[in-house]
Design a protein around this motif. Structure first.
Motif, PDB file in Angstrom:
ATOM      1  N   PHE A  77     -95.112   7.612  41.451  1.00 39.98           N
ATOM      2  CA  PHE A  77     -95.946   8.750  41.662  1.00 39.98           C
ATOM      3  C   PHE A  77     -97.283   8.348  42.584  1.00 39.98           C
ATOM      4  N   LEU A  78     -97.816   9.235  43.327  1.00 33.54           N
ATOM      5  CA  LEU A  78     -98.788   9.109  44.116  1.00 33.54           C
ATOM      6  C   LEU A  78    -100.073   9.910  43.649  1.00 33.54           C
ATOM      7  N   MET A  79    -101.363   9.670  43.207  1.00 30.04           N
ATOM      8  CA  MET A  79    -102.592  10.448  43.276  1.00 30.04           C
ATOM      9  C   MET A  79    -103.318  10.565  44.517  1.00 30.04           C
ATOM     10  N   VAL A  80    -103.580  11.778  44.883  1.00 26.44           N
ATOM     11  CA  VAL A  80    -103.890  12.090  46.144  1.00 26.44           C
ATOM     12  C   VAL A  80    -105.289  12.820  45.734  1.00 26.44           C
ATOM     13  N   THR A  81    -106.225  12.523  46.532  1.00 24.20           N
ATOM     14  CA  THR A  81    -107.547  13.192  46.683  1.00 24.20           C
ATOM     15  C   THR A  81    -107.726  14.052  47.574  1.00 24.20           C
ATOM     16  N   SER A  86    -109.837  14.061  50.049  1.00 27.07           N
ATOM     17  CA  SER A  86    -109.962  13.436  51.317  1.00 27.07           C
ATOM     18  C   SER A  86    -109.034  12.504  51.631  1.00 27.07           C
ATOM     19  N   ASN A  87    -107.686  12.476  51.291  1.00 25.62           N
ATOM     20  CA  ASN A  87    -106.560  11.902  51.408  1.00 25.62           C
ATOM     21  C   ASN A  87    -106.333  10.586  51.268  1.00 25.62           C
ATOM     22  N   HIS A  88    -107.240  10.128  50.345  1.00 26.32           N
ATOM     23  CA  HIS A  88    -107.195   8.852  49.426  1.00 26.32           C
ATOM     24  C   HIS A  88    -106.079   9.054  48.660  1.00 26.32           C
ATOM     25  N   SER A  89    -104.963   7.831  48.708  1.00 24.23           N
ATOM     26  CA  SER A  89    -103.839   8.087  47.597  1.00 24.23           C
ATOM     27  C   SER A  89    -103.777   6.703  46.944  1.00 24.23           C
ATOM     28  N   TYR A  90    -103.339   6.903  45.652  1.00 21.45           N
ATOM     29  CA  TYR A  90    -103.457   5.576  44.659  1.00 21.45           C
ATOM     30  C   TYR A  90    -102.091   5.777  43.827  1.00 21.45           C
ATOM     31  N   ARG A  91    -101.564   4.646  43.937  1.00 20.61           N
ATOM     32  CA  ARG A  91    -100.103   4.509  42.912  1.00 20.61           C
ATOM     33  C   ARG A  91    -100.255   4.681  41.389  1.00 20.61           C
ATOM     34  N   VAL A  92     -99.787   5.714  40.727  1.00 18.48           N
ATOM     35  CA  VAL A  92    -100.273   5.628  39.357  1.00 18.48           C
ATOM     36  C   VAL A  92     -98.961   5.710  38.828  1.00 18.48           C
ATOM     37  N   ARG A  93     -99.068   5.409  37.344  1.00 17.89           N
ATOM     38  CA  ARG A  93     -98.046   5.567  36.361  1.00 17.89           C
ATOM     39  C   ARG A  93     -98.519   6.356  35.277  1.00 17.89           C
ATOM     40  N   ARG A  94     -97.626   7.113  34.750  1.00 17.52           N
ATOM     41  CA  ARG A  94     -98.201   7.908  33.549  1.00 17.52           C
ATOM     42  C   ARG A  94     -97.991   7.289  32.135  1.00 17.52           C
ATOM     43  N   ILE A  95     -98.899   7.229  31.228  1.00 14.40           N
ATOM     44  CA  ILE A  95     -98.643   6.381  30.196  1.00 14.40           C
ATOM     45  C   ILE A  95     -98.772   7.455  28.913  1.00 14.40           C
ATOM     46  N   ARG A  96     -99.382   8.691  28.999  1.00 12.06           N
ATOM     47  CA  ARG A  96     -99.387   9.539  28.037  1.00 12.06           C
ATOM     48  C   ARG A  96     -99.379  11.101  28.568  1.00 12.06           C
TER      49      ARG A  96
END
Length: 182
Positions: A166-170, A172-182
């Motif tokens: 999964f990617l979290m995108v702001t 301003s088009n910054h993207s972060y790799r994320v993993r859901r934990i809850r």
């Protein structure tokens, strides 16, 4: 060898003789109720129906009524539309043929929404430098590559990426790799 060929020809001839006619197929297709229609096809295939009694299958000599044909012709497009909007069947992890496959290999990534939009409620850090993001929906995600730009109140979109990630995108088009934990 000749007995084998004779037996093979006999079985092929028997199966050809047992093939349902176009009239039989049309009779089954004209049945509006799905369970009854399936039972009719099962009867044509000489397969016992699982849950539907044979009493619901009209006899082979019965012709479909005009009302049944009209109901079937108007219900068919609606049924096709409902089937196209229905969610895909969830693979059964207990099925032996799925043994050892990841969720991505079982194509479960196609289930559910492709992305979600939310606002960050809080950003916190763990003991070993992990960054946790809590969304306004209550979901908690770990940011795998945080650069310190995320803060509470930011609007974000989380979307599916390759291989079940999964990617979290702001905005301003910054993207972060994320993993859901809850």
């Amino acid at each position: 060898m000749n007995k084998f060929i004779a037996g093979l020809l006999l079985s092929v001839g028997a199966s050809a003789a047992a093939a349902p006619s176009n009239d039989d197929m049309a009779r089954c297709a004209a049945i509006a109720a799905p369970d009854s229609r399936l039972a009719c096809y099962d009867a044509l295939a000489h397969r016992p129906a699982d849950k539907v009694s044979r009493a619901t299958v009209p006899p082979a000599s019965a012709a479909p009524t005009p009302a049944a044909v009209a109901t079937t012709s108007t219900a068919a497009p609606a049924a096709a539309a409902a089937a196209s909007q229905a969610p895909a069947a969830v693979p059964n992890p207990a099925d032996p043929k799925n043994f050892g496959l990841t969720a991505a290999q079982q194509h479960t990534s196609d289930l559910g929404p492709k992305s979600i939009a939310a606002h960050i409620s809080s950003v916190s850090s763990g003991q070993i430098g992990q960054t946790f993001v809590v969304l306004d929906s209550g979901q908690t995600w770990t940011v795998l590559d945080n650069d310190g730009r995320l803060s509470a109140g930011d609007a974000v979109t989380i979307k599916r990426a390759a291989l079940g990630s999964f990617l979290m995108v702001t905005p301003s088009n910054h993207s972060y790799r994320v993993r859901r934990i809850r």
